[in-house]
Design an enzyme around this catalytic site. Sequence first.
Site, PDB file in Angstrom:
ATOM      1  N   SER A  47       0.806  -1.227   0.000  1.00 34.51           N
ATOM      2  CA  SER A  47       0.000   0.000   0.000  1.00 34.51           C
ATOM      3  C   SER A  47       0.837   1.275   0.000  1.00 34.51           C
ATOM      4  O   SER A  47       0.295   2.356  -0.245  1.00 34.51           O
ATOM      5  CB  SER A  47      -0.937   0.013   1.212  1.00 34.51           C
ATOM      6  OG  SER A  47      -1.687  -1.175   1.274  1.00 34.51           O
ATOM      7  N   HIS A  51       2.642   3.998   8.236  1.00 33.38           N
ATOM      8  CA  HIS A  51       1.559   3.955   9.218  1.00 33.38           C
ATOM      9  C   HIS A  51       1.889   4.766  10.464  1.00 33.38           C
ATOM     10  O   HIS A  51       3.028   4.786  10.928  1.00 33.38           O
ATOM     11  CB  HIS A  51       1.292   2.502   9.624  1.00 33.38           C
ATOM     12  CG  HIS A  51       0.697   1.684   8.527  1.00 33.38           C
ATOM     13  ND1 HIS A  51      -0.653   1.655   8.283  1.00 33.38           N
ATOM     14  CD2 HIS A  51       1.265   0.875   7.594  1.00 33.38           C
ATOM     15  CE1 HIS A  51      -0.894   0.857   7.246  1.00 33.38           C
ATOM     16  NE2 HIS A  51       0.255   0.366   6.804  1.00 33.38           N
ATOM     17  N   CYS A 401       9.242   9.057 -21.797  1.00 38.55           N
ATOM     18  CA  CYS A 401       7.924   8.631 -21.316  1.00 38.55           C
ATOM     19  C   CYS A 401       7.048   9.858 -21.218  1.00 38.55           C
ATOM     20  O   CYS A 401       7.263  10.711 -20.362  1.00 38.55           O
ATOM     21  CB  CYS A 401       8.074   7.967 -19.947  1.00 38.55           C
ATOM     22  SG  CYS A 401       6.548   7.807 -19.020  1.00 38.55           S
TER      23      CYS A 401
END
Lengths: 474, 416
Positions: A47, A51, A401
């Site tokens: 993720s 935290h 890119c």
Amino acid sequence: MFDYDVCVIGAGAVGAAVARELSRYRLGICVVEKEEDVCSGTSKANSGIAHAGYDPEPGTMKARMNIRGAELIRELSRDLDFPYRQNGALVLCFDEADMPGLEKLYRRGLENGVADLKIISGDEVRKMEPAVSEEAVAALWAPTSGIVCPFGMTAAFAENAAENGTEFRFLTEVNGIGKTEGGYVLHTSGGDIRTRFVVNAAGVRSAEIHNAVSETKLAIIPRRGEYVLMDREVGDLVSSTIFQLPGKTGKGVLVAPTVHGNLLVGPNAADMEDGEDTETTSGGMDEVKERAGKSVPNVPYNRMITAFAGARAHEKGGDFILGEVPDAVGFFDAAGIESPGLTAAPAIGEYLAGLVAKMAGAERKEDFVSTRKGIPQVAKLSPEERSALIAERPEYGRIVCRCESISEGEIIDAIERTPGARSMDGIKRRVRQGMGRCQAGFCTPAAMDILAERLGIPVEKVTKNGPGSELLKW
Amino acid sequence: MEYHDIVVIGGGPAGLAAAVSAYDAGCRDVLVIERDERLGGILNQCIHNGFGLHTFKEELTGPEYAERYIRKAEERSIEYRLRTIVADVSPEREILYVNRDEGAVRMKAGAIVLAMGCRERPRGALGIPGYRPAGIYTAGTAQRLMNIEGYMVGREVVILGSGDIGLIMARRMTLEGAKVKVVAELMPYSGGLKRNIVQCLDDYGIPLRLSHTVTKIHGKRRVEGVTISEVGPDRRPVPGTEEFYSCDTLLLSCGLIPENELSKQVGIILSRVTGGPEVDDSLETSAEGVFACGNVLHVHDLVDFVSEEAERAGRNAAAFAAEGGKTRGGVLQVTPENGVTYTVPQKIRTDAAEKVTLRFRVNGVYRDRCVAVRSSGAEIKRVKRRIMAPGEMEELILTGEDLARCAGGITVGLED
């Protein structure tokens, strides 16, 4: 008689952090990694959250490492120049009946030492985050939660470790470990390596590595988590990380911006037989979308640019296993590193390096280089700064890119760093070439040519992520 | 600050035709900005024939077609900059471009023509489950690797999607010695031109399986195969219909998306259906003095129509640059209905002097239907078509007389 003082097995976030902290000391250090690059296992698909630390049970290694890690990431993101942003997190509660659970989380956070926690009402939540569902009745607000680039952080640790003398051996798989007089011998696909100390940071394989030297067996149950990622254009749907209070329906999924501005939804959790079976499934993607809908009903899935899955190294004991293995002198574990492992990584590095250095009686280096400069993000510079950089090095003026505005110069930098990119994925993870909405449709040919030229290999040897993943087929 | 009367963003077929026609309309200060190392755009990799039947009344390859326009631009000494990318455009028509030689440079344009083309929908956006190995390419990327770079991307191939590039690549890879096992198409009809199905699949015995899709990609490092399933009327896979095809390559030809990131920076209003700017009959977008043409406006099947459209955009941009922004008159809104998914233009100026070409697509395969243009209920025009399909762009011309009879808005729809 020893090749190194310390061998770290695994070049993920934890292994790289351990190596970086070890490199403060006068020690010969080697990191062995079975894949072709750093950050190729659990660290590459998660993720990306730093935290706050309200989640783990007080007194556990998870709690201790989470709190210290969150602190360290804030400092290190500046010293080592990797993307991090403190965006805060909300843990949503959908049912008045679950309020005791939310309060418990709040108290746990206080006990763990998390700053500035607050329980706020559903209306306050929606004032902060208008996209959040009407069904949220309250939330825990944790302003110290952050988002971090897992690739950027791992590469930063590895580069800084390398600059301070750490050697990296890729495509080197540990197949067995033997005890020797005063140390260990690692039987690897690249030959035997003799070392005084071992740090086991082998992710989903950490139990296997541990069990090779210890009678106290560990068991890792790899758990797959699937994610879907949306275009940067919809990355501002939420500004903080939106969690769900674990309830009757199990642990929830998150909806969060990434540090690069995409919108991320996931993960689910499914036990898997092999930690490398990181395929996505239609059931998993549907599950993630359905469960995320509870928090944020209007996620624009028509702006999805990719889906991916990662494996968590869940150990049946539930906590991180850190420290010297009781029946294996000089062998240190960093096993069972699942969430909040990414956050904890720098703290685990600090902790284990301290233990190893103490046991080795190693002194600190006076010439330790504590900072590292990241690859310039050319498109984020002002036109004047950009022109100055291009004048110095014209490759920064050729955009390869177009979706992410990544120049040839940045791609060359990714290859020429130590440890540098050896594959298309290696470039992508370092500088985001091909990470955008066209998913490398336009820039693949140019990036392949640059990689082949810089590595001095024929283009048919260019791989996506190591041997067997050649892009061309003659 | 550097100034040009007209700056054309993109040196593909649309940009070149727009630049040439702007010059021919009297504008002598036209600059074309192209990000690639050569002019011609995607035509350079389209080495098959079939281009130019409408424009030149002969059959050309893509590079030959491009060459005709490149020559026209060079004959007129139209200025162009290669390997140059536009990083930013403002509503005041200030452009920031970047290249190796000059760095990041601002310039100002009297008028802008957007001609950036489109991109392909990638695997991630399709949500195909499975592993993420090497060997998955969009058809256009594979086409570039094969035709420009000279690389072979695979030996055993499955193609998902029957868009034109996918069909062309089925033939191309077969000719290069690869085995194309199947083309799977989610819809009950093909998204490509009929002539491409005949010439690229049927002639080589390559099966086209309609109402089928890829439901799993196998192989951790390189593609080892795909599972193909039949889909029901809801386009969801039907359990029990899974079939495994071993292959080392999966090509995707599942739709093109107009590339409007710059348009969004300008704040231009985009159509939700086409993905391109909403334009009036002069092909001017909602931003004054900014025109759009080619695949950035809406995805075309034939380059000939791109050229024709771009010529109009170029002429109108030249008029704007010469006259400056004159006050805008009223517009008729064109609304698609009954099987018509969109029209370009979406608006017609009430003072539009010339005839207006309306281009549109339909949402299914229709036989023996009429296209009706109505205004306030009154029938303005009615044209019968033997067959219409989503893969073939339709065209309808409204004359000055037709338009004079329109009041309020116009609807375009299919009727029996």
